[in-house]
Scaffold this active site. Structure first.
Site, mmCIF file in Angstrom:
data_model
loop_
_atom_site.group_PDB
_atom_site.id
_atom_site.type_symbol
_atom_site.label_atom_id
_atom_site.label_comp_id
_atom_site.label_asym_id
_atom_site.label_seq_id
_atom_site.Cartn_x
_atom_site.Cartn_y
_atom_site.Cartn_z
ATOM 1 N N LYS A 109 0.446 -1.789 6.914
ATOM 2 C CA LYS A 109 -0.891 -1.235 7.116
ATOM 3 C C LYS A 109 -1.213 -0.994 8.586
ATOM 4 O O LYS A 109 -2.085 -0.198 8.907
ATOM 5 C CB LYS A 109 -1.918 -2.139 6.469
HETATM 6 C C1 PLP Z 1 -1.012 -3.455 0.905
HETATM 7 C C2 PLP Z 1 0.349 -3.925 0.587
HETATM 8 C C3 PLP Z 1 1.061 -3.415 -0.499
HETATM 9 C C4 PLP Z 1 0.458 -2.392 -1.449
HETATM 10 O O1 PLP Z 1 0.290 -1.139 -0.835
HETATM 11 P P1 PLP Z 1 -0.662 -0.031 -1.489
HETATM 12 O O2 PLP Z 1 -0.723 1.067 -0.505
HETATM 13 O O3 PLP Z 1 -1.977 -0.694 -1.694
HETATM 14 O O4 PLP Z 1 -0.032 0.367 -2.775
HETATM 15 C C5 PLP Z 1 2.347 -3.860 -0.722
HETATM 16 N N1 PLP Z 1 2.910 -4.796 0.085
HETATM 17 C C6 PLP Z 1 2.251 -5.314 1.144
HETATM 18 C C7 PLP Z 1 2.929 -6.346 1.967
HETATM 19 C C8 PLP Z 1 0.964 -4.899 1.432
HETATM 20 O O5 PLP Z 1 0.324 -5.420 2.494
#
Ligand code: PLP
Length: 487
Positions: A109
Site C-alpha cells: 500500500k
Molecule cells: C491490503 C492487503 C491485501 C489486499 O489487497 P486489496 O487491494 O485490498 O485486495 C493483501 N495483502 C496485504 C499484505 C495487504 O496489506
C-alpha cells in the site's frame, strides 16, 4: 474524464483531480475513467520505475502540466523505498515474485500511499479548494499505517484511521499507535474491518454529520479513491518490462498475474494495466478462509451472510470487497443500472447475484481460489525449504492458489505473483511456519532477521517507540470520536 459506477452520465463526468479530492462519488458509486488510454509500453524498455510512473500518471490523470506529474512522481518514489528499483522481481519456484513491500511501512500500500498525499495537495490546488481535508481511513491493518505515514505532517490535511480493535497483528497495531506527526489520529473500533469500512461509507453520505464539520472536506485513502488505485497500475507495466529485459519473456508475450486479494484493489489495478495494453491473460484471485470472492467467481452469488474469520492473514479478512463494483461495472459494459441494483441488494440483503452470461465472461479472465490457515503455514515452510525464500503469509496465499491453478489447468504462462507484505511484518506467523514454535512477536522478529540476514526499517525496534494513540470505541461512538478530533 471520470464517470461513476452507479450513475454513468457523461454530462456529469468530472476531472481526475475532483475524484481524488472527493474519494467517492455523491451517489455512493465509485469513480472510474470514462476511457483508458492505450500506452506504447514497448518503447519503455530502458525507462526506470519513476520514468514509467510519469508516463502512466500523466496519461491517466491528464493534468495540464506534465512537469507537475514529474514532481509528484519524484517526491513519491525516491529514498523512501529501500530498493532502487522500487518493485524488484525475483524468480521463486515456478513464479515471478513482484516485491511490492520495500516502502516505509512494509506493505504494497505504500506504493499508492506515498503518492496520494502529493496527488491530493496538487488536486486541491487544481480544484481551488482552500478548506482543510480530513482523510478517513478504514483499515484491516496495512492501509492505516501506510496512510498515516504518507500523510503525516502534510499541511491542510488531517488523517483519521479506524481499525478493528484486536483484529490486526501486533506489529500492525504498534505501527499505527506509535505514529508521530501533528495531524495523525488512530481509533481502535470494537468491530471488524467491514464495520469500519461501512462507517466510513456512511459518513460520506451523512449530510447532517458533514454539516457539523463544515470546515473540512472529507476524503478517503482507501482503494475506493481512484488516486489510491491509479499508482498501483505502474508496477504491472514495470514488472512486465523487467521480464522482457531479463529475457524471461519476449515483448508482447502473454503473462498471468496472481494477487492475494481483500478489497480487490490490487488485482483491479492489474486489470486496468491489461486494459491499457499489458497482455495479461488471467487474473488469479487468491483469498484466505474469508473466501467470499472464490464463491462469487464460482457461482455468481455474492453473499456476505456468513461467518467472519480472523485469520493469520489479517489484511485479507474482508467480506465486502469494494472494488469488485468497479470490475463488474467494466465487465458489464458500464451498466450503471445493473450496478446500482446489485449494490442496493448488497446493502439491503447482504447479497447479490449476477447473470450467467456476465459470469461466463468474467470466468474467461478470472481464476479464483483460497488457502486455509494451515495451508498458509505449510506453503511458507515448503517455499523456505525448497527455494530459500521467505514469503509473508498473504503472499503465501497467492503462492498456494497459483499451485492449485497450475494443477487444475496445466497453464504454464509466466506468472507474476504480488508479494504484498514483508515477512518481517508478520514475523510471528512466519516463524511459527518455519520452526513450528509459537514465539512472541519480539523474539520472532529477531530470529527472522538472523534467518534472512536482513531487516525492514518499518518494523524494526517498534516495541521501543512510545505509544501515542490510545483511543478505543464502540461502533456507535465512531462519529463522536471523529467530531472530537475535527472540532
Ligand atoms: C491490503 C492487503 C491485501 C489486499 O489487497 P486489496 O487491494 O485490498 O485486495 C493483501 N495483502 C496485504 C499484505 C495487504 O496489506
Amino acid at each position: 474524464m471520470y464517470i461513476n459506477t452507479r450513475e454513468n452520465d457523461v454530462e456529469q463526468a468530472v476531472f481526475s483531480y475532483e475524484t481524488i479530492i472527493d474519494g467517492i462519488a455523491p451517489t455512493g458509486g465509485l469513480f472510474v475513467p470514462a476511457k483508458l488510454p492505450k500506452l506504447n509500453y514497448q518503447d519503455w524498455i530502458n525507462k526506470t520505475y519513476q520514468e514509467i510512473a510519469v508516463e502512466i500518471f500523466d496519461a491517466i490523470l491528464a493534468f495540464d502540466n506534465k512537469e507537475d506529474v514529474k514532481e509528484i512522481v519524484n517526491d513519491s518514489y525516491n529514498t523512501n523505498f529501500a530498493s532502487e528499483e522500487i518493485t524488484p522481481i525475483k524468480k521463486v519456484g515456478n513464479v515471478y515474485v513482484m516485491e511490492l513491500f520495500h516502502g516505509p511501512t512494509g506493505a504494497f500500500k505504500d506504493i499508492a500511499l506515498q503518492a496520494l498525499p502529493h496527488l491530493m495537495v496538487k488536486s486541491k490546488s487544481l480544484g481551488n479548494k482552500k478548506e482543510d481535508t480530513a482523510i478517513l481511513v478504514a483499515t484491516s491493518g496495512d492501509t492505516g499505517k501506510a496512510a498515516l505515514e504518507g500523510f503525516k505532517n502534510v499541511d491542510g490535511i488531517k488523517v483519521i484511521c479506524l481499525y478493528p480493535h484486536e483484529g490486526v497483528s501486533k506489529m500492525q497495531d504498534l505501527q499505527m499507535r506509535t505514529t508521530d506527526g501533528h495531524n495523525t489520529h488512530v481509533i481502535a473500533v470494537k468491530g471488524n474491518f467491514d464495520d469500519c469500512q461501512a462507517m466510513v461509507k456512511e459518513i460520506f453520505g451523512d449530510e447532517n454529520f458533514k454539516s457539523q464539520i463544515s470546515n473540512y472536506t472529507l476524503s478517503s485513502a482507501n482503494s475506493i479513491n481512484w488516486g489510491r488505485l491509479m499508482p498501483q497500475i505502474v508496477y504491472y507495466f514495470y514488472s512486465y518490462i523487467q521480464l522482457v529485459k531479463q529475457n524471461q519473456i519476449r515483448m508482447n508475450d502473454k503473462i498471468n498475474i496472481c494477487i492475494p486479494t481483500g478489497n480487490f484493489g490490487n488485482i483491479l489495478a492489474g486489470y486496468y494495466a491489461k486494459e491499457m495494453g499489458i497482455p495479461i491473460e488471467k487474473l488469479i484471485c487468491a483469498s484466505n478462509k474469508n473466501n467470499i470472492l472464490t464463491d462469487f467467481f464460482k457461482t455468481g452469488h455474492y453473499d456476505k451472510n456468513r461467518d467472519f474469520h480472523k485469520t493469520n492473514t489479517p489484511s485479507m479478512d474482508i467480506l465486502v470487497s469494494s472494488n469488485l463494483e468497479r470490475y463488474l461495472f467494466e465487465k458489464s459494459n458500464k451498466d450503471d443500472k445493473l450496478i446500482l441494483s446489485l449494490m442496493r441488494d448488497l446493502s439491503k440483503n447482504g447479497k447479490f447475484e449476477i447473470g450467467t452470461e456476465l459470469l461466463a465472461k468474467i470466468n474467461k479472465e478470472v481464476f479464483a481460489g483460497y488457502a486455509t490457515e494451515m495451508e498458509i503455514l505449510d506453503t511458507i515452510k515448503d517455499v523456505y525449504s525448497t527455494c530459500n525464500y521467505v514469503l509473508d503469509p498473504h503472499t503465501a496465499v497467492g503462492y498456494k492458489v497459483y499451485q492449485d491453478y497450475i494443477r487444475q489447468t496445466g497453464d504454464d504462462t509466466p506468472t507474476l505473483l504480488g508479494a504484498t507484505a514483508t515477512p518481517f511484518k508478520f514475523s510471528h506467523t512466519v516463524m511459527k511456519a518455519i520452526t513450528g514454535e509459537n514465539m512472541d512477536e519480539e523474539k520472532a522478529i529477531k530470529q527472522l532477521e538472523v534467518l534472512m540476514n536482513d531487516y525492514h526499517a518499518g518494523v524494526k525496534d517498534l516495541e521501543k517507540k512510545p505509544i501515542l494513540h490510545n483511543t478505543i470505541c464502540e461502533i456507535n461512538e465512531i462519529k463522536l470520536e471523529i467530531l472530537k478530533i475535527l472540532s
